[in-house]
Design a protein around this motif. Structure first.
Motif, PDB file in Angstrom:
ATOM      1  N   VAL A   8       0.860  -1.181   0.000  1.00 34.91           N
ATOM      2  CA  VAL A   8       0.000   0.000   0.000  1.00 34.91           C
ATOM      3  C   VAL A   8       0.899   1.235   0.000  1.00 34.91           C
ATOM      4  O   VAL A   8       1.798   1.358   0.829  1.00 34.91           O
ATOM      5  CB  VAL A   8      -0.922   0.033   1.237  1.00 34.91           C
ATOM      6  N   SER A   9       0.672   2.112  -0.960  1.00 32.18           N
ATOM      7  CA  SER A   9       1.487   3.326  -1.051  1.00 32.18           C
ATOM      8  C   SER A   9       1.391   4.125   0.246  1.00 32.18           C
ATOM      9  O   SER A   9       0.305   4.275   0.814  1.00 32.18           O
ATOM     10  CB  SER A   9       1.016   4.200  -2.213  1.00 32.18           C
ATOM     11  N   ARG A  10       2.534   4.608   0.699  1.00 36.39           N
ATOM     12  CA  ARG A  10       2.541   5.460   1.887  1.00 36.39           C
ATOM     13  C   ARG A  10       2.218   6.894   1.466  1.00 36.39           C
ATOM     14  O   ARG A  10       2.970   7.517   0.712  1.00 36.39           O
ATOM     15  CB  ARG A  10       3.909   5.395   2.564  1.00 36.39           C
ATOM     16  N   ILE A  11       1.111   7.380   1.952  1.00 32.90           N
ATOM     17  CA  ILE A  11       0.659   8.707   1.549  1.00 32.90           C
ATOM     18  C   ILE A  11       0.829   9.689   2.703  1.00 32.90           C
ATOM     19  O   ILE A  11       0.334   9.455   3.806  1.00 32.90           O
ATOM     20  CB  ILE A  11      -0.821   8.675   1.115  1.00 32.90           C
ATOM     21  N   ASP A  12       1.551  10.747   2.420  1.00 30.51           N
ATOM     22  CA  ASP A  12       1.686  11.839   3.385  1.00 30.51           C
ATOM     23  C   ASP A  12       0.411  12.679   3.273  1.00 30.51           C
ATOM     24  O   ASP A  12       0.255  13.487   2.359  1.00 30.51           O
ATOM     25  CB  ASP A  12       2.926  12.675   3.046  1.00 30.51           C
ATOM     26  N   LYS A  13      -0.511  12.458   4.211  1.00 33.29           N
ATOM     27  CA  LYS A  13      -1.811  13.124   4.130  1.00 33.29           C
ATOM     28  C   LYS A  13      -1.692  14.640   4.250  1.00 33.29           C
ATOM     29  O   LYS A  13      -2.492  15.391   3.668  1.00 33.29           O
ATOM     30  CB  LYS A  13      -2.747  12.563   5.191  1.00 33.29           C
ATOM     31  N   LYS A  14      -0.682  15.085   4.986  1.00 34.53           N
ATOM     32  CA  LYS A  14      -0.465  16.527   5.097  1.00 34.53           C
ATOM     33  C   LYS A  14      -0.062  17.100   3.739  1.00 34.53           C
ATOM     34  O   LYS A  14      -0.563  18.152   3.316  1.00 34.53           O
ATOM     35  CB  LYS A  14       0.619  16.814   6.140  1.00 34.53           C
TER      36      LYS A  14
END
Length: 677
Positions: A8-14
């Motif tokens: 699962v791609s690591r997404i920087d939500k900020k």
């Protein structure tokens, strides 16, 4: 045993939130952008921009020399031969350059070699034929970079040669007027990921003083088809080319492509890049595999609708023949596995047969890669000579692997994920042995499923569709988004279309969804009502009776709670032991089974009446998270060895259930005991 590792791609939500605010785009769309590495405002603006900045074609090494020589040939009215290739990239590149040179008033012909009798690339006999026909200049598209001896012969025949190619460059360049290949070590162009047709596009841009936009207005559909076909990254210039090209394809401007859409049944719907890949591309490839690609070339340059429709039907028949041959070879290759089950443990699978159609062996290799999730090569023999075609998984360079045994080959070429070669039939066993020895020296990656993000089922709606579509065109480098639906409970499984496909109803936290899984027979689907599963899905538009709904298509499925890393490493240990390679005693101990463990596996299989499905599911049914996969697989092999079970067509069947056996009679069990001391 085939199981992909889910990532699962690591997404920087900020970052995603900041990108959404900076660009004024929907937060969901910004999440998808960040998931594929687009994190800055400038990157996002370039991604969505309709005005891509194309690099100067003259920044490609030798482009000036190529243009000067071609212009001289046109001025002197010398006959020019466009020398292409028989796949969709090569045929579109040939059509593109031929049409453009014809527009310039050149005396131009096109030569595409026959796949079966001539093989890939330049050949001496073809060069001699062209010389006899009065050709003074040969311009290659999508080939030529390895044509050392052919270039020498062309010079002896009094002709000159310009090479345009996009394949990997060897240590020596052919002796020519110009070698235009963005992968040259001395090339400094800022973009290099064109298909063969992309390099041809840059050549005609250079011939027209760099007017990229004008060229695309006329030829983007042809360039897009070849770019999609060659699976180059749809980023940068390629993205702009395909975006424009798909628009032109849907507008029906090229008579030949329009005819292909008609016979493929896709004429009445708007095609995406994926739609082009599944309807137009296979048919262009098929005619080059089964007959001569000249027909595809004639189709793509045709100005006569009646003739185009006639050729399109011939092309469609060739595609049907290709499918038939592919199935036949696949069955014969699978029979080799049945006759030699030890072969399945090889790091690189190598199948060989006599008289298999050389035009489809690459497709068969690709099918086996999807099935076994390891590099596969298919070789067809014709008496003393043979030729092979292979496909690989991401992270294992098949080109490097084949290069490691090039002393056995008559020729070879290709990419990290696909390569072809020629070989003497007598050397095939040595080839199989040595390429597997090479594979032992490198880290074999796990095949993966890359998820853009986790998605809660209650958030799935038609409102997501335009946000997903905004990322089009999809392809290599910009894949169609894949979402993870985790910890879903199956409430029902229903067969579709005679049991060939299935429909699943699933639930989680009061959210209910329906999802489809194609090419999955109902009677061999290993999941049951009540199972908790994870799904990798794509969301696509379904328009019916004026309403737009979301269709959910399952691309992969696994039991919730399975530890992919533990399972896959355990399977790797199992394969290593079955190959009888040296393993540390502490690792061998992880494979050692006792009577109680084997008995527990047998009792489960007996209660179930056998088993159909991958071993990760069997582990789950036995209450294991996948870390004991090696032991489970060893237990099955021991029971097969003793005649209690048998493997057939991917199923584990009960056999001689009343037979009394002594586990100590198993040679495999004794071997496990020996190596674990």
């Amino acid at each position: 045993m085939a199981r992909r590792k889910w990532c699962v791609s690591r997404i920087d939500k900020k970052k995603a939130s900041e990108l959404s605010a900076a660009c004024g785009i929907d937060p969901f769309a910004s999440l998808l952008l960040v998931s594929r590495g687009i994190t800055e405002k400038e990157q996002a603006e370039e991604f969505f921009s309709e005005n891509v900045s194309f690099c100067d074609p003259f920044s490609i090494k030798d482009m000036d020399k190529a243009v000067e020589r071609i212009n001289l040939a046109i001025e002197k009215n010398e006959k020019i031969a466009v020398y292409g290739d028989y796949d969709a990239d090569g045929v579109t590149a040939s059509s593109l350059l031929y049409l453009f040179l014809e527009m310039l008033g050149a005396d131009v012909v096109c030569y595409i070699p026959d796949r079966e009798s001539e093989g890939y690339g330049l050949n001496v006999k073809a060069a001699e034929t062209l010389a006899a026909d009065g050709v003074k200049l040969i311009v290659t598209v999508d080939n030529g970079i390895s044509a050392i001896k052919e270039a020498k012969r062309i010079k002896e025949l009094g002709m000159e040669l310009v090479i345009t190619d996009h394949h990997k460059v060897g240590s020596v360049l052919p002796e020519t007027v110009a070698v235009v290949d963005p992968h040259r070590e001395d090339d400094e162009c800022e973009f290099e990921d064109w298909a063969g047709v992309g390099v041809a596009f840059k050549l005609i841009c250079a011939l027209s003083d760099g007017e990229s936009e004008e060229i695309l207005e006329n030829f983007a559909d042809l360039i897009a088809v070849g770019t999609i076909a060659d699976i180059v990254p749809l980023t940068g210039e390629n993205r702009a080319i395909v975006k424009k090209g798909v628009q032109k394809i849907n507008a029906g401007e090229n008579i030949g492509i329009k005819a292909l859409r008609q016979v493929s049944g896709s004429a009445d719907r708007v095609l995406s890049a994926n739609g082009v890949a599944f309807s137009v591309v296979p048919r262009i490839n098929a005619i080059g595999r089964i007959e001569r690609a000249d027909k595809a070339f004639e189709l793509l340059i045709s100005q006569n609708e009646e003739r185009a429709n006639e050729i399109a039907h011939e092309v469609d028949l060739a595609n049907a023949k290709r499918q038939e041959l592919e199935q036949q070879i696949t069955l014969e290759a699978q029979k080799q596995l049945e006759e030699n089950p030890q072969m399945i443990f090889d790091r690189v699978l190598v199948f060989d047969g006599e008289g298999w159609h050389g035009g489809v062996i690459g497709i068969v290799a690709a099918r086996f890669v999807d099935k076994f999730l390891k590099p596969c090569i298919v070789i067809t023999g014709d008496g003393e000579n043979a030729k092979g075609s292979g496909r690989s998984i991401e992270g294992f360079s098949l080109y490097d692997a084949i290069n490691s045994v090039n002393d056995l080959l008559t020729h070879f070429g290709g990419h990290p994920l696909a390569a072809g070669f020629g070989i003497a039939s007598k050397d095939i066993p040595q080839f199989r042995k040595r390429i597997n020895e090479y594979a032992k020296t490198v880290q074999m990656p796990f095949a993966t499923v890359q998820l853009d993000c986790r998605l809660k089922p209650q958030f799935i709606s038609a409102e997501l569709l335009p946000l997903i579509e905004s990322l089009e065109p999809f392809g290599a480098g910009n894949p169609q988004p894949l979402f993870g639906l985790f910890d879903m409970t199956i409430t029902s499984v229903q067969p579709l279309k005679g049991g060939k496909h299935i429909r699943l109803n699933l639930t989680k936290e009061n959210a209910n969804i329906t999802a489809l899984k194609f090419s999955t027979p109902f009677d061999s689907f290993p999941y049951h009502r009540g199972d908790r599963v994870d799904l990798a899905v794509r969301l696509e538009k379904n328009e019916y009776m004026g309403q737009t709904k979301v269709s959910i298509y399952i691309k992969d499925i696994r039991m919730s709670g399975t530890d992919d890393e533990k399972y896959l490493r355990s399977v790797r240990l199992y394969e290593k032991i079955r190959r009888k390679e040296t393993v540390r005693p502490e690792h061998a101990a992880l494979a050692k089974v006792d009577r109680a463990f084997v008995a527990s596996v047998y009792r489960f299989l007996k209660n179930e009446g056998g088993f159909c499905g991958d071993s990760d599911i069997l582990c789950y049914r036995l209450g294991d998270d996948g870390s004991s996969a090696c032991k489970v697989l060893m237990s099955i092999d021991i029971l097969c060895e003793l005649g209690i079970l048998k493997k057939e067509d991917g199923k584990i069947l009960l056999f001689n259930t009343d037979k009394k056996v002594n586990l100590q009679d198993s040679r495999l069990m004794a071997y496990l005991e020996e190596i674990s001391r």
